[in-house]
Design a protein around this motif. Structure first.
Motif, PDB file in Angstrom:
ATOM      1  N   ALA A 155       0.892  -1.332   0.053  1.00 30.81           N
ATOM      2  CA  ALA A 155      -0.093   0.050   0.018  1.00 30.81           C
ATOM      3  C   ALA A 155       0.826   1.196   0.145  1.00 30.81           C
ATOM      4  CB  ALA A 155      -0.925  -0.077   1.155  1.00 30.81           C
TER       5      ALA A 155
ATOM      6  N   LEU B 131       2.050   1.679  -3.449  1.00 30.28           N
ATOM      7  CA  LEU B 131       1.050   2.296  -4.121  1.00 30.28           C
ATOM      8  C   LEU B 131       0.924   3.655  -4.201  1.00 30.28           C
ATOM      9  CD1 LEU B 131      -1.232   1.452  -6.113  1.00 30.28           C
ATOM     10  CD2 LEU B 131      -2.798   1.161  -4.197  1.00 30.28           C
ATOM     11  N   LEU B 132       0.839   4.171  -2.780  1.00 27.15           N
ATOM     12  CA  LEU B 132       0.704   5.506  -2.525  1.00 27.15           C
ATOM     13  C   LEU B 132       1.943   6.465  -3.131  1.00 27.15           C
ATOM     14  CD1 LEU B 132      -0.654   5.496   1.129  1.00 27.15           C
ATOM     15  CD2 LEU B 132      -1.678   6.215  -0.837  1.00 27.15           C
TER      16      LEU B 132
ATOM     17  N   ALA C 147       3.390   5.657  -5.524  1.00 26.03           N
ATOM     18  CA  ALA C 147       3.109   5.688  -7.284  1.00 26.03           C
ATOM     19  C   ALA C 147       2.155   6.781  -7.482  1.00 26.03           C
ATOM     20  CB  ALA C 147       2.965   4.107  -7.844  1.00 26.03           C
TER      21      ALA C 147
ATOM     22  N   THR D 139      -6.914   3.172   1.003  1.00 31.31           N
ATOM     23  CA  THR D 139      -5.454   3.562   0.249  1.00 31.31           C
ATOM     24  C   THR D 139      -5.703   3.420  -1.293  1.00 31.31           C
ATOM     25  OG1 THR D 139      -4.631   2.195   2.004  1.00 31.31           O
ATOM     26  CG2 THR D 139      -2.964   3.067   0.596  1.00 31.31           C
TER      27      THR D 139
ATOM     28  N   ALA E 209      -4.882   6.659  -3.836  1.00 29.86           N
ATOM     29  CA  ALA E 209      -4.002   6.774  -4.805  1.00 29.86           C
ATOM     30  C   ALA E 209      -4.675   7.139  -6.168  1.00 29.86           C
ATOM     31  CB  ALA E 209      -3.228   5.389  -4.846  1.00 29.86           C
TER      32      ALA E 209
END
Lengths: 630, 177, 102
Positions: B144, B147-148, B150, C69, C73
């Motif tokens: 996660a 991912l953040l 990215a 999350t 994103a």
């Protein structure tokens, strides 16, 4: 000496390879040396082997030389092997010996042609294939040679390929013989099915034990082999290709369409005599085919104007005689006539070629005349050849061979009086058209001046062949004239003995005298009609009936017209209507269907995201519905 | 307590419907916030206080604010509302609504046909969630985080105001002079 | 304690999910589509939390955290894309980016 047997077909094949690959580079002189030399060497070796065969024959009068195994699949075994016995000896001798003279002659005939080396390459390939045919010890090798000579015939008929008419004639020859070849192939399948082997000697020795006389399979396979022979030897009903095959160069016509290839059918039937004896129906069929052909071709020859076409029809007719001989059971007589015919027919063709060369490549004999004084050697050799063809009594070889056949047509095991009558009548017709040709071409006033005087390369082969055409017959004299049986004794080891002669001697004399007298009468009639008083002929052909008859005979008794309407037109119509090929329809249908689906689905590619989401939802709906239902 | 739950659920559903049907985007966003808050109340009631807090802080507090920022930045104006009214025509509703409705019925059927189990409404403290997170789901946490990362880099790169450089050979005649 | 069964919760989550789905399918404006997607994500997370709470475990909540999350994103990147979209096409109509001729 026998071990050199494999060289006999190898030299021509080697010659072919050298000329095919290097022909253009090595020039005309060297090509001639290679081309003629290879055949010369083969002829030399054949003669040497022949001498040894006569003086010191091998075990069982047969020699087999196996080179290697060609096919070995389970219990089907085929070797590249040569079987030498009296029959193949005779054929090999004729092929190489006559072939040598013809090759020598071609060096002058084709001297101005730019395809000189190509010509010799094809001719060498032909001789090699023909030797394969006559010397092969199994039917598959024979068939290989069979197809090989068919190919070379096509290549050589269409040698001057720039003229589409030659290509048409070549294709016609190939296709018509192909019909026969297909029948022969089925015959081979049947033989293999019955005997589980294609080895000739094996088949011939096993056949009498497996098949009783009149066995259906025997009749069927022999009739099919006869079909193949009929195609290759231009007999009824497949004789239509030979007159058109005269479009090729004259040496080709001499070698292929007179002396050797067209006699392959005769060889086949003579070789497979064992199974033919077990099928009397087929023997009768062979005899009837021979008799009918010799008459049809004889009549057609009477009206031809092209000198080569006269000779072509006479070839068809004479091979009819050979078939007749084989059909009535006179095996060695048929082969004897083959040998003599090879000599005089090759001679006639070569002489005709010399005449054509000398007359600005004009082939219509009615435009020639008076060449007897202008071309003496050619005239005398042509005369000798014609006399042999017309079976002039006592002095020519043709008399002895043809007479034997005529007598056996009556007295042979399978003979009948009707066959005899047909043969005698055919002999009369033969004499007539032969001397018609001689008188029109060589006598009378000279209409065209000479364009090319033949040299020694033409004269020597003519003289050599004339010698044999004259004296070759003296090795086999009938019982009434000195009973010399050198030839049939020689052939006894390979062919069944002719069981003829159970009629009285007086009938034999009667037959011979009748034939001789009728031949002389025909010659006199030809002399009268074509030299003395041509008006009679002209008056006759100007009448409606006369003109119609002339056209009918000129066109080869209308066979081309018949086949055109019976086979060619429907076939062409069928191919034209099937241009879209209905079998293809299924394969065209599938892409068409895919394209229809494409036209349907392209509306889903809108590029609008929302619609795509709708699509996704719809899919999920369907999946979950399935889950719910199940 | 139960009635509270149903009221919160009703508010959430009604707010979602309002989000989908508004023409003014700011209104829609605000309704969204209400829906999220109602969801948070539901979370509180079933014993997941940590997640309820997370919902409010992150979802309503960060994501929706991000939406508002972008809308303000685009500076759409009143004609956008008019445009939206035109775009939101009635006919377009039928087929998708039908599809979704059928799908909803099927999902509902599947849910109802499953077995019902008694509800264990234990209050799950945040400490427990944390412990679980960093022991069993450690890899998920790391992923996660990546991912953040990215997301950050992507967002930065994509939203950059690029200077459009036209090659001098591609410049028009007028501009060259 | 709450006497709510799992089924009820799941049905509530489904209703919210399909509301969002209708929103995605109907709205032309890209922003609204994104917002509707957020509704769908929220509903999915709701379902997870219900499932986790039914068993009395923290796993449902953790799953919702991950979804959160992801949503964060995704929104960040999506909004950046929308900004670029608006700068290129000068409109927020999702059909404007359609180059197909089907």
């Amino acid at each position: 000496m026998y071990d050199l047997l494999w060289l006999v077909p190898t030299f021509p094949f080697l010659g072919f390879l050298i000329l095919a690959i290097f022909g253009k580079k090595i020039g005309k002189k060297l090509s001639a040396v290679v081309g003629v030399g290879s055949i010369g060497l083969s002829a030399l070796i054949t003669i040497l082997i022949g001498i040894q065969f006569l003086t010191n024959p091998p075990e069982g009068h047969a020699f087999v030389q196996t080179l290697w195994t060609w096919i070995a699949a389970d219990d089907f075994k085929v070797n590249i092997a040569f079987h030498l016995d009296a029959l193949s000896m005779v054929f090999a001798f004729v092929v190489t010996f006559v072939g040598f003279w013809i090759h020598l002659y071609s060096t002058e005939y084709m001297a101005d042609d730019e395809g000189f080396s190509r010509f010799f390459a094809y001719m060498n390939l032909f001789v090699g294939a023909m030797l394969m045919l006559v010397m092969g010890d199994n039917l598959l090798l024979l068939y290989l040679g069979w197809e090989g000579v068919g190919l070379c015939s096509y290549l050589l008929i269409g040698f001057w390929y720039r003229d589409p008419a030659n290509g048409y004639a070549a294709r016609k020859a190939f296709i018509v013989t192909r019909v026969g070849d297909a029948a022969m192939a089925v015959g081979l399948f049947m033989l293999f099915y019955s005997f589980n082997s294609l080895n000739i000697q094996e088949i011939l020795s096993v056949a009498p034990h497996v098949w009783s006389p009149g066995n259906k399979l025997a009749v069927a396979s022999t009739l099919l082999l006869l079909g193949g022979a009929v195609g290759k030897s231009a007999q009824l009903p497949l004789q239509v290709w030979l007159p058109d095959a005269m479009a090729g160069p004259t040496p080709t016509s001499a070698l292929i369409h007179a002396a050797t290839m067209v006699t392959a059918g005769v060889y086949l039937i003579a070789r497979m005599n064992g199974i033919y004896l077990l099928a009397p129906l087929s023997m009768t069929a062979v005899a009837i085919v021979g008799a009918a052909t010799l008459l049809v071709a004889g009549f057609a020859g009477m009206a031809q104007t092209d000198i080569k076409r006269v000779l072509a029809y006479s070839t068809v007719s004479q091979i009819g005689y050979m078939f007749l001989a084989l059909g009535v059971g006179a095996w060695s007589a048929g082969v004897f006539h083959f040998m003599i015919h090879a000599f005089f027919k090759a001679l006639l063709f070569l002489a005709a070629g010399a005449i054509i060369l000398a007359q600005h490549h004009e082939q219509n004999m009615f435009k020639m005349g008076g060449l007897a004084k202008a071309l003496p050697v050619t005239f005398w050799t042509f005369l000798i050849g014609s006399a042999s063809l017309a079976a002039l009594p006592l002095i020519t070889a043709g008399f002895y061979s043809k007479d034997a056949i005529i007598w056996y047509a009556w007295s042979g095991p399978n003979g009948s009086i009707y066959l005899w009558m047909a043969a005698v009548f055919g002999a009369m017709v033969t004499a007539f058209y032969t001397f018609r040709m001689v008188f029109v071409t060589f006598f009378g006033e000279q209409k065209m001046e000479i364009s090319h005087y033949p040299t020694w390369r033409v004269h020597i082969p003519l003289i050599a062949l004339a010698f044999f055409a004259l004296f070759g017959g003296f090795i086999e004299l009938p019982g009434t004239l000195g009973h010399l049986t050198l030839f049939s004794d020689f052939m006894k080891s390979a062919l069944p003995v002719v069981e003829g002669g159970h009629h009285e001697v007086s009938l034999e004399i009667f037959s011979q005298v009748l034939t001789a007298v009728l031949a002389l009468v025909s010659i006199f009639v030809a002399y009268y009609l074509y030299l003395k008083n041509m008006q009679i002929v002209t008056n006759f052909t100007s009448t409606k009936f006369g003109h119609g008859l002339q056209q009918f005979l000129l066109s080869g008794l209308g066979f081309d017209w018949l086949y055109e309407r019976l086979f060619i037109r429907p076939y062409v119509w069928l191919s034209r209507t099937n241009k879209r090929d209905f079998i293809d329809f299924f394969y065209v249908f599938l892409p068409w269907l895919a394209r229809q689906f494409h036209y349907l689905f392209k509306y889903t590619q809108t590029g609008k995201v929302r619609r795509y989401v709708v699509g996704i939802v719809f899919g999920v709906l369907v999946s979950i519905t399935i889950v719910v239902i199940l | 307590m139960t009635i509270l739950f149903y009221i919160a659920a009703l508010i959430a559903i009604v707010a979602s419907i309002m989000v989908v049907t508004r023409t003014n985007i700011i209104h829609a966003l605000l309704y969204m916030v209400i829906s999220l808050l109602a969801t948070a109340v539901m979370f509180f009631l079933i014993g997941a206080p940590f997640i309820a807090a997370m919902e409010i802080i992150i979802y309503a507090g960060a994501i929706m604010v991000l939406f508002v920022f972008v809308v303000m930045m685009l500076n759409l104006g009143k004609q956008a509302v008019e445009q939206e009214k035109r775009w939101l025509s009635t006919e377009g509703w039928y087929f998708p609504s039908l599809l979704s409705f059928i799908l909803l019925l099927e999902i509902g059927y599947l849910i109802v046909s499953g077995q019902t189990a008694p509800f264990n409404g234990r209050q799950i403290p945040p400490a427990e969630v944390g412990k679980e997170l960093y022991s069993t789901y450690l890899i998920g946490v790391e992923l996660a985080a990546i991912l953040l990362m990215a997301g950050i880099i992507g967002a930065y790169h994509l939203a950059r105001r690029k200077k459009y450089v036209v090659h001098r050979f591609l410049k028009t005649e007028g501009a060259e002079q | 304690m709450i006497a709510i069964s799992l089924n009820t919760g799941l049905i509530i989550a489904s209703i919210m999910f399909f509301t969002g789905l209708i929103g995605v399918m109907i709205r032309k404006n890209i922003m609204f589509m994104l917002i509707s997607i957020e509704i769908m994500l929220n509903a999915a997370g709701l379902a997870f939390v219900f499932a986790g709470a039914q068993h009395g475990q923290a796993d449902g909540q953790i799953m919702f955290l991950f979804i959160l999350t992801t949503a964060a994103a995704e929104v960040a990147v999506g909004l950046a894309l929308i900004i670029q979209f608006y700068q290129k096409f000068k409109t927020l109509n999702s059909d404007a980016a359609n180059n197909m001729r089907g």
